[in-house]
Design an enzyme around this catalytic site. Sequence first.
Site, PDB file in Angstrom:
ATOM      1  CE  LYS A   1       0.890   1.031   4.527  1.00  0.00           C
ATOM      2  NZ  LYS A   1       1.547   2.144   5.235  1.00  0.00           N
TER       3      LYS A   1
ATOM      4  CG  ASP B   1      -0.404  -0.370   8.098  1.00  0.00           C
ATOM      5  OD1 ASP B   1      -1.113   0.758   8.548  1.00  0.00           O
ATOM      6  OD2 ASP B   1       0.831   0.035   7.869  1.00  0.00           O
TER       7      ASP B   1
ATOM      8  CB  SER C   1       0.457  -5.139   7.256  1.00  0.00           C
ATOM      9  OG  SER C   1       0.976  -4.412   8.128  1.00  0.00           O
TER      10      SER C   1
ATOM     11  N   GLY D   1      10.033  -2.723   7.040  1.00  0.00           N
ATOM     12  CA  GLY D   1      10.365  -1.231   7.457  1.00  0.00           C
ATOM     13  C   GLY D   1      10.345  -0.244   6.355  1.00  0.00           C
TER      14      GLY D   1
ATOM     15  N   GLY E   1       4.437  -4.097   3.703  1.00  0.00           N
ATOM     16  CA  GLY E   1       5.004  -5.731   3.043  1.00  0.00           C
ATOM     17  C   GLY E   1       4.518  -6.514   4.193  1.00  0.00           C
TER      18      GLY E   1
HETATM   19  O1  C5P Z   1      -0.237  -1.886  14.927  1.00  0.00           O
HETATM   20  P1  C5P Z   1       1.311  -2.124  14.917  1.00  0.00           P
HETATM   21  O2  C5P Z   1       1.758  -3.206  15.338  1.00  0.00           O
HETATM   22  O3  C5P Z   1       1.502  -2.224  13.308  1.00  0.00           O
HETATM   23  O4  C5P Z   1       1.966  -1.102  15.270  1.00  0.00           O
HETATM   24  C1  C5P Z   1       3.238  -0.892  15.480  1.00  0.00           C
HETATM   25  C2  C5P Z   1       3.339   0.319  16.407  1.00  0.00           C
HETATM   26  O5  C5P Z   1       3.224   1.664  15.808  1.00  0.00           O
HETATM   27  C3  C5P Z   1       2.605   0.250  17.550  1.00  0.00           C
HETATM   28  O6  C5P Z   1       3.148  -0.502  18.678  1.00  0.00           O
HETATM   29  C4  C5P Z   1       2.569   1.856  18.150  1.00  0.00           C
HETATM   30  O7  C5P Z   1       3.620   2.214  18.462  1.00  0.00           O
HETATM   31  C5  C5P Z   1       2.622   2.525  16.793  1.00  0.00           C
HETATM   32  N1  C5P Z   1       1.346   2.831  16.218  1.00  0.00           N
HETATM   33  C6  C5P Z   1       0.369   4.031  16.744  1.00  0.00           C
HETATM   34  N2  C5P Z   1      -0.603   4.165  16.214  1.00  0.00           N
HETATM   35  C7  C5P Z   1      -0.880   3.550  14.972  1.00  0.00           C
HETATM   36  C8  C5P Z   1      -0.353   2.458  14.634  1.00  0.00           C
HETATM   37  C9  C5P Z   1       0.607   2.266  15.139  1.00  0.00           C
HETATM   38  O8  C5P Z   1       0.858   4.467  17.550  1.00  0.00           O
HETATM   39  N3  C5P Z   1      -2.349   3.973  14.404  1.00  0.00           N
END
Ligand code: C5P
Length: 304
Positions: free
Chosen positions: A18, A148, A115, A108, A113
């Site tokens: 995306k 994501d 997700s 990263g 990728g």
């Molecule tokens: O949800 P995900 O595991 O992909 O997010 C990784 C980290 O990114 C979360 O632990 C958080 O610190 C941060 N994050 C956030 N707000 C979001 C998405 C991610 O703070 N909407």
Amino acid sequence: MRVEILERGRARVATSCKLNLWLDVIGKRPDGYHELRSLFHELAFGDELRLECEPAERSAVQFTSDDRGLESDPTNLCVRAAELWLAKRSAGAPRRIALQLVKRLPAGGGIGGGSGDAVAVLVGLETLARGSARREDLYALALELGSDCPFFLWGGTALVRGRGEHVEPLAHPLLAEREARAVLVLPGLHVPTRGVFAQFAAEAGQPFERPELEELLAARDWSSFQRALWNRLESCSLVAEPQMKTVRAALERVWPLPPAMSGSGSTYFACVGSEREAVHLAGLAREALPQARVVVQALAGARA
Ligand code: C5P
């Protein structure tokens, strides 16, 4: 994302990634996540996942990849997706699951990728077990895997809100043009999402300019479209990973339009109306950033 059933118990999924065409961070929520408002767009540029799923005496998940680092990663999102699917969707019937991932997308990179791969595991296993995959059956699992992930159950173009749980599909006429292309510049930098959000917190109270999402939605020519791309996290990523400044500066120097950043970085991109322009921008990016991977991708490809 395309699922192909091969023969009993085996499937192949072409995963997708995306771009965040526009991304604003509204604020921090009580659960620690950040409230976002973002225009997501799916691209048919991804990894290749092969799945096998068959009844067994005891459930087991096996994962192999050409990316050796992923094989030994205890947080591997594909393995977590398969384990979650076993726990929630296999109705207690033990199964042996084998996943094989040919990795093309960088980790990263801010283009989802990992997700996309995780959702491909859910959709692939569900299709193998039930013949089809219903979004509503996989939604809670997707959200548990990552912010994501729900988007990848819809794909296409969508306005995404909350931490990623509200996905509202929408159409943009420019993104549906057959000739429209995205030029992706993958600098090979891993920008840690948490670090970027930490920098966002440090910037609290500082003034910034925010073009409205409505400008992007209303854009009817590619020049206005590219100028309306925006990402609130970009300034934060440039601090969290200072090498990103070099990447941005190099693209600013050679591209006629400002480069846009996806997610929390490190991927930069441009959207243009033709293959010819895309190849031109890709050439300029390769010259300016010889270490980066530069990819041209159809913008309408994933929904075709
Ligand atoms: O949800 P995900 O595991 O992909 O997010 C990784 C980290 O990114 C979360 O632990 C958080 O610190 C941060 N994050 C956030 N707000 C979001 C998405 C991610 O703070 N909407």
